[in-house]
Design a protein around this motif. Structure first.
Motif, PDB file in Angstrom:
ATOM      1  N   CYS A   1      -1.807   4.110  -5.582  1.00  0.00           N
ATOM      2  CA  CYS A   1      -1.632   4.830  -4.309  1.00  0.00           C
ATOM      3  C   CYS A   1      -2.835   5.664  -3.903  1.00  0.00           C
ATOM      4  N   GLY A   2      -3.822   5.794  -4.793  1.00  0.00           N
ATOM      5  CA  GLY A   2      -5.021   6.548  -4.445  1.00  0.00           C
ATOM      6  C   GLY A   2      -4.860   8.060  -4.500  1.00  0.00           C
ATOM      7  N   HIS A   3      -3.766   8.537  -5.093  1.00  0.00           N
ATOM      8  CA  HIS A   3      -3.584   9.984  -5.253  1.00  0.00           C
ATOM      9  C   HIS A   3      -4.716  10.525  -6.134  1.00  0.00           C
TER      10      HIS A   3
ATOM     11  N   LEU B   1      -2.263   5.594 -13.442  1.00  0.00           N
ATOM     12  CA  LEU B   1      -1.142   5.501 -12.495  1.00  0.00           C
ATOM     13  C   LEU B   1      -0.451   6.856 -12.412  1.00  0.00           C
ATOM     14  N   CYS B   2      -0.133   7.302 -11.210  1.00  0.00           N
ATOM     15  CA  CYS B   2       0.538   8.594 -11.043  1.00  0.00           C
ATOM     16  C   CYS B   2       2.034   8.419 -11.326  1.00  0.00           C
ATOM     17  N   GLU B   3       2.702   9.545 -11.456  1.00  0.00           N
ATOM     18  CA  GLU B   3       4.135   9.515 -11.781  1.00  0.00           C
ATOM     19  C   GLU B   3       4.941   8.768 -10.730  1.00  0.00           C
TER      20      GLU B   3
ATOM     21  N   THR C   1       8.350   4.370  -8.908  1.00  0.00           N
ATOM     22  CA  THR C   1       8.636   3.397  -7.846  1.00  0.00           C
ATOM     23  C   THR C   1       7.327   2.792  -7.355  1.00  0.00           C
ATOM     24  N   PRO C   2       6.975   1.586  -7.808  1.00  0.00           N
ATOM     25  CA  PRO C   2       5.713   0.986  -7.331  1.00  0.00           C
ATOM     26  C   PRO C   2       5.735   0.785  -5.813  1.00  0.00           C
TER      27      PRO C   2
END
Ligand SMILES: [Zn+2]
Ligand SMILES: [Zn+2]
Length: 255
Positions: free
Chosen positions: A61-63, A72-74, A79-80
């Motif tokens: 998501c680019g967070h 990968l963020c939480e 939820t991908p």
């Protein structure tokens, strides 16, 4: 005489496109060739460093994270997203937030060109530019487009084919498409809504009028701002349901 007139008109047009006064404080500007935004903001308003989007971030998501490696963020683990990846030119804060407001709500269209340069740079940095068939700016509902008079996302990408040709000396492998995705339901402004309300607000907001055209295509969505991602996700879902092979998003600024 005619030559002079053309020259004078050219300078006038140039002044219209690139004002000599800072959009932030009204002071006269000293332009810096290295920074396209210096055509619209003075040195002081630009600040020392622009909030550029950079590592470390969530590869999906680019967070952006403060430190550490990309991971990968939480939210993405839980939820991908529908989109494969989201990348941006800037973080949505400080001068960029202000400039986007001026661009979108006060029609300061002289910002389109510097924004487009930064966005193109981000495209080249974060994506395999040859991996897409179509670049699709997020459409506005016809009522909003009429009211605003322009689609800010389209203004950000309309010159991409030329920028690509200038940079790489060959035609772009993708084209800009404004017909394969339509905004069929007018939605209320997303500002101030929480994630769930944003999602509901966007249910069936988009439609794909030409599903045959996008079968098996890799699509890059382009939007000005990405906050919760509800808009891009809803658009991506519509395209995937209609048969697209994959959808990613490139945004000017990510919250
Ligand atoms: Zn200024
Ligand atoms: Zn994520």
């Amino acid at each position: 005489m005619i030559k002079k007139l053309v020259k004078a008109t050219g300078a006038g047009v140039c002044a219209l496109v690139f004002p000599d006064k800072c959009l932030g404080c009204g002071k006269y500007i000293k332009k810096n060739a290295d920074n396209p935004l210096s055509k619209c903001f003075c040195h002081r308003c630009l600040g020392e460093v622009l909030p550029v989007f950079d590592h470390p971030f969530c590869p999906a998501c680019g967070h952006c994270f403060e430190s550490g490696p990309d991971h990968l963020c939480e939210a993405c683990l839980k939820t991908p997203m529908v989109m494969e990846s989201v990348r941006a030119a800037f973080i949505y804060k400080e001068l960029i937030q202000k400039a986007l407001g001026l661009f979108k709500y006060q029609s300061k269209l002289s910002l389109a060109r510097p924004f487009e340069r930064h966005l193109f740079q981000a495209f080249a940095t974060h994506f395999d530019m040859n991996g897409f068939h179509l670049i699709v700016p997020i459409p506005l509902h016809v009522s909003k487009a009429k009211k605003r008079g322009f689609n800010q996302s389209y203004l950000l990408v309309r010159n991409f084919p030329r920028l690509y040709r200038d940079a790489y000396g060959r035609p772009a492998p993708w084209c800009i498409d404004i017909r394969c995705l339509a905004r069929v339901r007018a939605t209320v402004s997303q500002t101030g809504l929480d994630h769930k309300a944003r999602k509901n607000n966007l249910t069936q907001a988009f439609a794909c009028p030409k599903p045959d055209y996008i079968q098996g295509k890799n699509i890059l969505l382009v939007d000005d701002v990405f906050t919760t991602g509800a808009t891009c996700n809803a658009a991506a879902q519509t395209l995937m349901n209609a048969g697209a092979a994959g959808v990613s998003a490139l945004v000017l600024a990510r919250a």
